[in-house]
Design a protein around this motif. Sequence first.
Motif, short mmCIF file in Angstrom:
data_model
loop_
_atom_site.label_atom_id
_atom_site.label_comp_id
_atom_site.label_asym_id
_atom_site.label_seq_id
_atom_site.Cartn_x
_atom_site.Cartn_y
_atom_site.Cartn_z
N ALA A 235 -12.22 28.96 -35.42
CA ALA A 235 -11.69 28.13 -36.51
C ALA A 235 -10.72 27.08 -35.98
CB ALA A 235 -11.01 29.00 -37.55
N GLN A 236 -9.91 27.45 -34.99
CA GLN A 236 -8.97 26.50 -34.40
C GLN A 236 -9.70 25.35 -33.71
OE1 GLN A 236 -5.90 28.19 -31.95
NE2 GLN A 236 -5.34 29.74 -33.46
N ARG A 237 -10.91 25.63 -33.24
CA ARG A 237 -11.71 24.58 -32.60
C ARG A 237 -12.54 23.81 -33.62
NH1 ARG A 237 -12.54 28.87 -28.73
NH2 ARG A 237 -14.55 29.36 -29.70
N GLY A 238 -12.37 24.12 -34.90
CA GLY A 238 -13.13 23.44 -35.94
C GLY A 238 -14.53 23.97 -36.12
N GLU A 239 -14.81 25.15 -35.61
CA GLU A 239 -16.14 25.75 -35.72
C GLU A 239 -16.17 26.76 -36.85
OE1 GLU A 239 -16.72 27.62 -31.97
OE2 GLU A 239 -16.38 25.81 -30.79
N THR A 240 -17.37 27.06 -37.30
CA THR A 240 -17.56 28.18 -38.21
C THR A 240 -17.40 29.48 -37.44
OG1 THR A 240 -19.11 26.91 -39.56
CG2 THR A 240 -19.20 29.31 -39.75
#
Length: 313
Positions: A235-240
């Motif tokens: 989530a911190q990397r912008g991923e699901t």
Amino acid sequence: MNKEQLLISNDRLPTPADAHWVLIRNDNNIVGRCSLWWENTPPYFNHRLGLIGHYTVEDAAAAARILQHACEQLAAFGCTMVVAPVDGNTWQSYRLLTERGEQPTFFLEPHNPDDWHCHFLDRGFTALAHYTSALNTNLTYIDSRLERVAARLEDAGVQIRSLNLQRMEEELHRIYTVAIASFQGNFLYTPVKEEEFIAQYLPLLPYLKSELILIAEHDGNPVGFLFAIPDWLQAQRGETINTIIIKTVAILPKRIYAGLGNLLVAKCQAIAHQLGYSRAIHALMHDANPSRNLSRRYAQTIRGYTLFAKQLI
């Protein structure tokens, strides 16, 4: 010209130690630090172990100085071998990331610059133990042998349920004895008090999903548990978030519970699949751990970690 000095530190670190040291360069720049333990360290053959933990340095020169000093200090207190990095005991952070692979860092994973292992090798340390993490991308995989295990345990009255997050502290109190009994044969094991065990897990409460934490009970008493957690770094990397991390599996060491650990892993992965996850990381397994035998059948090794040691006498 750089001037360096080593000072005893009064920094408040998360794990109490017998000494904290910082390396200061040019009067005010901290370029390295470590903590040392020589009291109440785990047994290892005929050695008296010293431990180096909370290790961090800015460069190889700082590493050489601080590791030399740490070894000299531990030898002065009667240690015959030093093991690193260990933040006091194996209930805390320990091991060095030494084989990064291509997968990104996952939640709660040890993390360090790639050249740090060279710091230890250059000072005469050698590998003492090796650990791996493995990735399973097929959460629907079922070992047919587990059907017999499940039937046997069910006939014996063993039941599996999810942890109740509303009663987290009470649940941790109940599984503490399972953890102590299960892990006492682990490499470099040291006992931990119940309050320390509970304090280690309570800060994770906001990140937990009850469905991913399983408790096996027999006659109403816990006999095993599995702790898994979503990979919040995605989530911190912008991923699901599509990955769970299986961190801990503990089973009472009795013959009747043979195969229960593997069954808990299979059930957790099936539940994760139902919740929409597609991957599971089997995290930080000692190469000699029986769990590696099951993991090798369907999970691919993605990372390697090393614990280093140096004989002082």
